[in-house]
Design a protein around this motif. Structure first.
Motif, PDB file in Angstrom:
ATOM      1  N   LEU A  91      43.272  39.726  42.982  1.00 60.11           N
ATOM      2  CA  LEU A  91      41.848  39.639  42.670  1.00 60.11           C
ATOM      3  C   LEU A  91      41.626  38.303  41.984  1.00 60.11           C
ATOM      4  O   LEU A  91      42.225  38.034  40.939  1.00 60.11           O
ATOM      5  CB  LEU A  91      41.421  40.795  41.770  1.00 60.11           C
ATOM      6  N   ILE A  92      40.775  37.465  42.569  1.00 61.61           N
ATOM      7  CA  ILE A  92      40.575  36.098  42.084  1.00 61.61           C
ATOM      8  C   ILE A  92      39.150  35.946  41.580  1.00 61.61           C
ATOM      9  O   ILE A  92      38.194  36.220  42.295  1.00 61.61           O
ATOM     10  CB  ILE A  92      40.839  35.082  43.217  1.00 61.61           C
ATOM     11  N   SER A  93      39.036  35.510  40.330  1.00 63.45           N
ATOM     12  CA  SER A  93      37.717  35.303  39.731  1.00 63.45           C
ATOM     13  C   SER A  93      37.813  34.178  38.707  1.00 63.45           C
ATOM     14  O   SER A  93      38.617  34.254  37.770  1.00 63.45           O
ATOM     15  CB  SER A  93      37.232  36.598  39.058  1.00 63.45           C
ATOM     16  N   GLY A  94      37.002  33.159  38.902  1.00 62.91           N
ATOM     17  CA  GLY A  94      36.978  32.057  37.944  1.00 62.91           C
ATOM     18  C   GLY A  94      38.319  31.370  37.765  1.00 62.91           C
ATOM     19  O   GLY A  94      38.653  30.950  36.665  1.00 62.91           O
ATOM     20  N   GLY A  95      39.091  31.260  38.833  1.00 60.93           N
ATOM     21  CA  GLY A  95      40.392  30.605  38.746  1.00 60.93           C
ATOM     22  C   GLY A  95      41.508  31.493  38.231  1.00 60.93           C
ATOM     23  O   GLY A  95      42.668  31.110  38.255  1.00 60.93           O
ATOM     24  N   LYS A  96      41.196  32.670  37.746  1.00 61.19           N
ATOM     25  CA  LYS A  96      42.207  33.629  37.272  1.00 61.19           C
ATOM     26  C   LYS A  96      42.589  34.552  38.422  1.00 61.19           C
ATOM     27  O   LYS A  96      41.757  34.911  39.254  1.00 61.19           O
ATOM     28  CB  LYS A  96      41.658  34.477  36.123  1.00 61.19           C
ATOM     29  N   VAL A  97      43.839  34.937  38.447  1.00 61.67           N
ATOM     30  CA  VAL A  97      44.357  35.809  39.499  1.00 61.67           C
ATOM     31  C   VAL A  97      44.998  37.022  38.837  1.00 61.67           C
ATOM     32  O   VAL A  97      45.852  36.885  37.967  1.00 61.67           O
ATOM     33  CB  VAL A  97      45.395  35.078  40.373  1.00 61.67           C
ATOM     34  N   ILE A  98      44.575  38.202  39.281  1.00 59.97           N
ATOM     35  CA  ILE A  98      45.106  39.456  38.747  1.00 59.97           C
ATOM     36  C   ILE A  98      45.694  40.251  39.905  1.00 59.97           C
ATOM     37  O   ILE A  98      45.042  40.423  40.938  1.00 59.97           O
ATOM     38  CB  ILE A  98      43.996  40.282  38.060  1.00 59.97           C
ATOM     39  N   ASP A  99      46.914  40.730  39.738  1.00 59.42           N
ATOM     40  CA  ASP A  99      47.553  41.555  40.762  1.00 59.42           C
ATOM     41  C   ASP A  99      46.986  42.969  40.726  1.00 59.42           C
ATOM     42  O   ASP A  99      46.846  43.563  39.656  1.00 59.42           O
ATOM     43  CB  ASP A  99      49.060  41.629  40.536  1.00 59.42           C
ATOM     44  N   LEU A 100      46.684  43.488  41.918  1.00 53.27           N
ATOM     45  CA  LEU A 100      46.273  44.880  42.067  1.00 53.27           C
ATOM     46  C   LEU A 100      47.253  45.530  43.030  1.00 53.27           C
ATOM     47  O   LEU A 100      47.333  45.147  44.198  1.00 53.27           O
ATOM     48  CB  LEU A 100      44.843  44.977  42.621  1.00 53.27           C
ATOM     49  N   ASN A 101      48.020  46.466  42.515  1.00 54.52           N
ATOM     50  CA  ASN A 101      48.971  47.196  43.341  1.00 54.52           C
ATOM     51  C   ASN A 101      48.338  48.525  43.727  1.00 54.52           C
ATOM     52  O   ASN A 101      48.256  49.431  42.909  1.00 54.52           O
ATOM     53  CB  ASN A 101      50.284  47.423  42.578  1.00 54.52           C
ATOM     54  N   ASP A 102      47.872  48.595  44.967  1.00 48.17           N
ATOM     55  CA  ASP A 102      47.233  49.813  45.454  1.00 48.17           C
ATOM     56  C   ASP A 102      47.754  50.100  46.864  1.00 48.17           C
ATOM     57  O   ASP A 102      47.226  49.576  47.845  1.00 48.17           O
ATOM     58  CB  ASP A 102      45.712  49.659  45.469  1.00 48.17           C
ATOM     59  N   PRO A 103      48.794  50.932  46.958  1.00 49.22           N
ATOM     60  CA  PRO A 103      49.403  51.216  48.263  1.00 49.22           C
ATOM     61  C   PRO A 103      48.425  51.781  49.290  1.00 49.22           C
ATOM     62  O   PRO A 103      48.568  51.516  50.485  1.00 49.22           O
ATOM     63  CB  PRO A 103      50.499  52.234  47.935  1.00 49.22           C
ATOM     64  N   GLU A 104      47.429  52.538  48.848  1.00 49.05           N
ATOM     65  CA  GLU A 104      46.463  53.113  49.789  1.00 49.05           C
ATOM     66  C   GLU A 104      45.645  52.032  50.474  1.00 49.05           C
ATOM     67  O   GLU A 104      45.436  52.074  51.689  1.00 49.05           O
ATOM     68  CB  GLU A 104      45.540  54.104  49.076  1.00 49.05           C
ATOM     69  N   ILE A 105      45.179  51.054  49.705  1.00 49.06           N
ATOM     70  CA  ILE A 105      44.398  49.955  50.289  1.00 49.06           C
ATOM     71  C   ILE A 105      45.284  49.121  51.211  1.00 49.06           C
ATOM     72  O   ILE A 105      44.872  48.755  52.323  1.00 49.06           O
ATOM     73  CB  ILE A 105      43.761  49.074  49.193  1.00 49.06           C
ATOM     74  N   ILE A 106      46.489  48.839  50.781  1.00 46.08           N
ATOM     75  CA  ILE A 106      47.431  48.069  51.605  1.00 46.08           C
ATOM     76  C   ILE A 106      47.674  48.798  52.926  1.00 46.08           C
ATOM     77  O   ILE A 106      47.668  48.193  54.003  1.00 46.08           O
ATOM     78  CB  ILE A 106      48.762  47.825  50.850  1.00 46.08           C
ATOM     79  N   GLU A 107      47.868  50.107  52.875  1.00 43.39           N
ATOM     80  CA  GLU A 107      48.107  50.895  54.090  1.00 43.39           C
ATOM     81  C   GLU A 107      46.879  50.881  55.005  1.00 43.39           C
ATOM     82  O   GLU A 107      47.010  50.757  56.218  1.00 43.39           O
ATOM     83  CB  GLU A 107      48.494  52.336  53.731  1.00 43.39           C
TER      84      GLU A 107
END
Length: 125
Positions: A91-107
């Motif tokens: 998730l990228i906002s204002g130059g910051k990057v945050i990891d989102l680990n969500d297997p359901e979305i990935i699948e």
């Protein structure tokens, strides 16, 4: 944990643990969760090794990538380092990057595209 794994994999693959390579691993272990740009990483390395070139940094980063220790992605024209090599969403906002680990979305993405997912970048306003 990442640092120990990186050093073990480098040594096991026959790479010398040069002072510059050790410093790179140390810096990535310390600031890797920030998804730093290569420019930032080089700036940090040059505090201790002022003559290190970008090409030396880049070749070492590519070695780490080939060993499966990191991924690279582009953001705002800069190459960024990603230490999380498991399929996930940035998730990228204002130059910051945050990891989102969500297997359901990935699948769901895998099902929709018919392809394996390594990394998805989502830019937020």
């Amino acid at each position: 944990m990442w640092k120990e794994n990186a050093l073990k994999r480098l040594k096991g693959s026959g790479y010398k643990l040069t002072p510059q390579r050790l410093k790179l691993v140390e810096i990535l272990d310390r600031i890797g969760s920030e998804h730093p740009s290569l420019k930032k990483v080089l700036g940090e390395i040059r505090e201790e090794f002022p003559t290190m070139s970008f090409s030396t940094l880049y070749s070492n980063v590519l070695t780490l990538k080939e060993l499966g220790l990191l991924e690279l992605f582009s953001l705002d024209g800069e190459t960024r380092v990603e230490l999380n090599t498991k399929p996930h969403i940035n998730l990228i906002s204002g130059g910051k990057v945050i990891d989102l680990n969500d297997p359901e979305i990935i699948e769901r993405i895998r099902e929709k595209t018919g392809r394996n997912v390594r990394l998805v970048n989502v830019v937020l306003d």
